[in-house]
Design a protein around this motif. Sequence first.
Motif, PDB file in Angstrom:
ATOM      1  N   THR A 338     -66.910  73.387  21.040  1.00  0.00           N
ATOM      2  CA  THR A 338     -67.281  72.032  20.624  1.00  0.00           C
ATOM      3  C   THR A 338     -66.134  71.060  20.875  1.00  0.00           C
ATOM      4  OG1 THR A 338     -68.899  72.733  18.970  1.00  0.00           O
ATOM      5  CG2 THR A 338     -67.831  70.603  18.612  1.00  0.00           C
ATOM      6  N   GLU A 339     -64.940  71.451  20.501  1.00  0.00           N
ATOM      7  CA  GLU A 339     -63.786  70.561  20.649  1.00  0.00           C
ATOM      8  C   GLU A 339     -63.450  70.310  22.109  1.00  0.00           C
ATOM      9  OE1 GLU A 339     -60.657  72.158  18.145  1.00  0.00           O
ATOM     10  OE2 GLU A 339     -62.157  72.640  16.610  1.00  0.00           O
ATOM     11  N   HIS A 340     -63.549  71.358  22.931  1.00  0.00           N
ATOM     12  CA  HIS A 340     -63.259  71.214  24.357  1.00  0.00           C
ATOM     13  C   HIS A 340     -64.271  70.272  25.018  1.00  0.00           C
ATOM     14  CE1 HIS A 340     -61.703  72.564  28.294  1.00  0.00           C
ATOM     15  NE2 HIS A 340     -62.950  72.432  28.686  1.00  0.00           N
ATOM     16  N   VAL A 341     -65.540  70.456  24.709  1.00  0.00           N
ATOM     17  CA  VAL A 341     -66.579  69.597  25.276  1.00  0.00           C
ATOM     18  C   VAL A 341     -66.421  68.168  24.778  1.00  0.00           C
ATOM     19  CG1 VAL A 341     -69.066  69.121  25.228  1.00  0.00           C
ATOM     20  CG2 VAL A 341     -68.249  71.450  25.670  1.00  0.00           C
ATOM     21  N   SER A 342     -66.262  68.016  23.478  1.00  0.00           N
ATOM     22  CA  SER A 342     -66.195  66.683  22.878  1.00  0.00           C
ATOM     23  C   SER A 342     -65.051  65.852  23.442  1.00  0.00           C
ATOM     24  CB  SER A 342     -66.046  66.806  21.363  1.00  0.00           C
ATOM     25  OG  SER A 342     -65.847  65.544  20.778  1.00  0.00           O
ATOM     26  N   ALA A 343     -63.932  66.488  23.747  1.00  0.00           N
ATOM     27  CA  ALA A 343     -62.762  65.759  24.238  1.00  0.00           C
ATOM     28  C   ALA A 343     -62.980  65.176  25.631  1.00  0.00           C
ATOM     29  CB  ALA A 343     -61.546  66.681  24.255  1.00  0.00           C
ATOM     30  N   ARG A 344     -64.044  65.609  26.317  1.00  0.00           N
ATOM     31  CA  ARG A 344     -64.234  65.217  27.718  1.00  0.00           C
ATOM     32  C   ARG A 344     -65.577  64.553  27.999  1.00  0.00           C
ATOM     33  NH1 ARG A 344     -61.165  69.404  26.867  1.00  0.00           N
ATOM     34  NH2 ARG A 344     -59.257  69.704  28.104  1.00  0.00           N
ATOM     35  N   THR A 345     -66.395  64.327  26.985  1.00  0.00           N
ATOM     36  CA  THR A 345     -67.725  63.772  27.220  1.00  0.00           C
ATOM     37  C   THR A 345     -67.716  62.248  27.198  1.00  0.00           C
ATOM     38  OG1 THR A 345     -68.181  64.165  24.868  1.00  0.00           O
ATOM     39  CG2 THR A 345     -69.115  65.717  26.439  1.00  0.00           C
ATOM     40  N   ILE A 346     -68.577  61.689  28.037  1.00  0.00           N
ATOM     41  CA  ILE A 346     -68.782  60.239  28.104  1.00  0.00           C
ATOM     42  C   ILE A 346     -70.279  59.981  28.245  1.00  0.00           C
ATOM     43  CG2 ILE A 346     -68.298  58.089  29.320  1.00  0.00           C
ATOM     44  CD1 ILE A 346     -65.835  59.391  30.527  1.00  0.00           C
ATOM     45  N   ALA A 347     -70.827  59.165  27.354  1.00  0.00           N
ATOM     46  CA  ALA A 347     -72.204  58.699  27.509  1.00  0.00           C
ATOM     47  C   ALA A 347     -72.197  57.480  28.415  1.00  0.00           C
ATOM     48  CB  ALA A 347     -72.799  58.345  26.151  1.00  0.00           C
ATOM     49  N   LEU A 348     -72.913  57.589  29.528  1.00  0.00           N
ATOM     50  CA  LEU A 348     -73.020  56.492  30.481  1.00  0.00           C
ATOM     51  C   LEU A 348     -74.194  55.586  30.096  1.00  0.00           C
ATOM     52  CD1 LEU A 348     -72.476  58.345  33.888  1.00  0.00           C
ATOM     53  CD2 LEU A 348     -70.773  57.182  32.459  1.00  0.00           C
ATOM     54  N   PRO A 349     -74.225  54.355  30.587  1.00  0.00           N
ATOM     55  CA  PRO A 349     -75.374  53.485  30.308  1.00  0.00           C
ATOM     56  C   PRO A 349     -76.682  54.182  30.671  1.00  0.00           C
ATOM     57  CG  PRO A 349     -73.623  52.207  31.318  1.00  0.00           C
ATOM     58  CD  PRO A 349     -73.189  53.652  31.377  1.00  0.00           C
ATOM     59  N   PHE A 350     -77.617  54.159  29.730  1.00  0.00           N
ATOM     60  CA  PHE A 350     -78.873  54.866  29.946  1.00  0.00           C
ATOM     61  C   PHE A 350     -79.950  54.256  29.066  1.00  0.00           C
ATOM     62  CE2 PHE A 350     -81.926  58.327  29.344  1.00  0.00           C
ATOM     63  CZ  PHE A 350     -82.148  58.703  30.668  1.00  0.00           C
ATOM     64  N   PHE A 351     -81.026  53.809  29.687  1.00  0.00           N
ATOM     65  CA  PHE A 351     -82.164  53.262  28.953  1.00  0.00           C
ATOM     66  C   PHE A 351     -83.372  53.249  29.882  1.00  0.00           C
ATOM     67  CE2 PHE A 351     -79.060  50.119  30.276  1.00  0.00           C
ATOM     68  CZ  PHE A 351     -79.767  49.222  31.075  1.00  0.00           C
ATOM     69  N   THR A 352     -84.542  53.065  29.294  1.00  0.00           N
ATOM     70  CA  THR A 352     -85.788  53.247  30.031  1.00  0.00           C
ATOM     71  C   THR A 352     -85.864  52.382  31.280  1.00  0.00           C
ATOM     72  OG1 THR A 352     -86.934  53.815  27.969  1.00  0.00           O
ATOM     73  CG2 THR A 352     -88.310  53.182  29.846  1.00  0.00           C
ATOM     74  N   MET A 353     -85.453  51.129  31.182  1.00  0.00           N
ATOM     75  CA  MET A 353     -85.619  50.188  32.288  1.00  0.00           C
ATOM     76  C   MET A 353     -84.326  49.960  33.067  1.00  0.00           C
ATOM     77  SD  MET A 353     -88.808  49.739  32.052  1.00  0.00           S
ATOM     78  CE  MET A 353     -89.155  48.374  33.166  1.00  0.00           C
ATOM     79  N   ILE A 354     -83.402  50.893  33.011  1.00  0.00           N
ATOM     80  CA  ILE A 354     -82.183  50.739  33.793  1.00  0.00           C
ATOM     81  C   ILE A 354     -82.544  50.713  35.279  1.00  0.00           C
ATOM     82  CG2 ILE A 354     -81.675  53.225  33.917  1.00  0.00           C
ATOM     83  CD1 ILE A 354     -78.681  52.442  33.589  1.00  0.00           C
ATOM     84  N   ARG A 355     -81.899  49.826  36.017  1.00  0.00           N
ATOM     85  CA  ARG A 355     -82.232  49.651  37.431  1.00  0.00           C
ATOM     86  C   ARG A 355     -81.328  50.533  38.309  1.00  0.00           C
ATOM     87  NH1 ARG A 355     -81.336  44.523  35.670  1.00  0.00           N
ATOM     88  NH2 ARG A 355     -79.617  44.237  37.151  1.00  0.00           N
ATOM     89  N   PRO A 356     -81.844  50.979  39.445  1.00  0.00           N
ATOM     90  CA  PRO A 356     -81.019  51.812  40.337  1.00  0.00           C
ATOM     91  C   PRO A 356     -79.698  51.151  40.711  1.00  0.00           C
ATOM     92  CG  PRO A 356     -83.308  51.918  41.014  1.00  0.00           C
ATOM     93  CD  PRO A 356     -83.239  50.893  39.931  1.00  0.00           C
TER      94      PRO A 356
END
Length: 379
Positions: A338-356
């Motif tokens: 958990t700690e190893h993963v958490s230290a390196r994760t990033i949530a990128l912009p993401f939503f239903t109508m996100i454009r290419p």
Amino acid sequence: MNVPLSSQWIDASDEQAILEVLRSDHLSLGPRLPEFEEGLAHVAEVAHGVAVNSGTSALHLIVRSLGLKEGDEVVTTPFSFIASSNCLLFERVKPVFVDIRPDTYNIDPTRIAAAITKRTKAVLAVDAFGQPAELDAIESIARQHNLQLIEDSCESLGSEWKGRRCGGWGAAGAFAFYPNKQITTGEGGCVVTQSDDIAALCRSMRNQGRGETGEWLEHERLGYNYRISDISCALGTSQLRRLDNIIELRGEAAGRYNALLKDAPEVITQTILPDVTRMSWFVYVIRLADQFTRADRDWLIGWLADHGIQSRPYFTPIHLQPFYVRKFGYKPGDFPITEHVSARTIALPFFTMIRPEQQQEVVASLKDGLATRAREVAP
């Protein structure tokens, strides 16, 4: 180009549904409530939905309806939003953490049995980022040890594991409808269950402990004001009509990110297991490769912000939250995956109508940032 982390999809039909309630005689406890609940029960393929004001409230009501109390223990994951453990502490139940799989970020079923003691009463599984936990394996373990299974499906509305819908496993499940979720009611949640008794208890407790008779000043048990308004329910019902389309659009957006990132060896994407027969994406989270540190991750989030791209670390380990450290004495190293993963994760912009083109900008900025960071830290 500025790209937000999330954005809700509200269309004209949603606005009309809300307006109709505002012009009606019922802003709360009106006809929109059971309509929304029936729709959610249908999504989970169960008999009952009990809509409330948040996913946290839904989880709390499930814990209370199962009679969990002080001295009991529940096995769960430390890699989640904190509500999946706080809902236990509300009733003085101890969360007992089990580490995750490094590829799916869900609780590792092979580690659950070792965490079970004579005080264990349930397993609380979380469907991380929309991917179902390995629910058949977890359900089997729970049955072998005579434990209840609670499913935190607040991130997985519409997902399926081996053809069976999330929320419909175990004693009860919880959904949530914050604006970054697949559908939104502004704030909101729902208990979904096959059990008549659990549903009746949750309906009573969400409404100050009132009984089924509906007498306003008669209270049969301790309860809470966890009600959700008809305004929110109307919005939710309107959005539910588009759920299949929403899931499809979010899946396409995730696929575009996967394609854009396939030539980036510095980036690891979430593994979706073959037994996920339907994936309802909540967020799109990447993990930096092992050579990167938390400092690198944090620098990269700052780089993206400087270039108009919102991003967040996802999640902070629950056991290392200040309150949990003080209360339980957890320390770094207790749950290393958990700690190893958490230290390196990033949530990128993401939503239903996100454009290419927005996703292309995100990935281009991400790759530029990775290259810049590599030059900065090179010996």
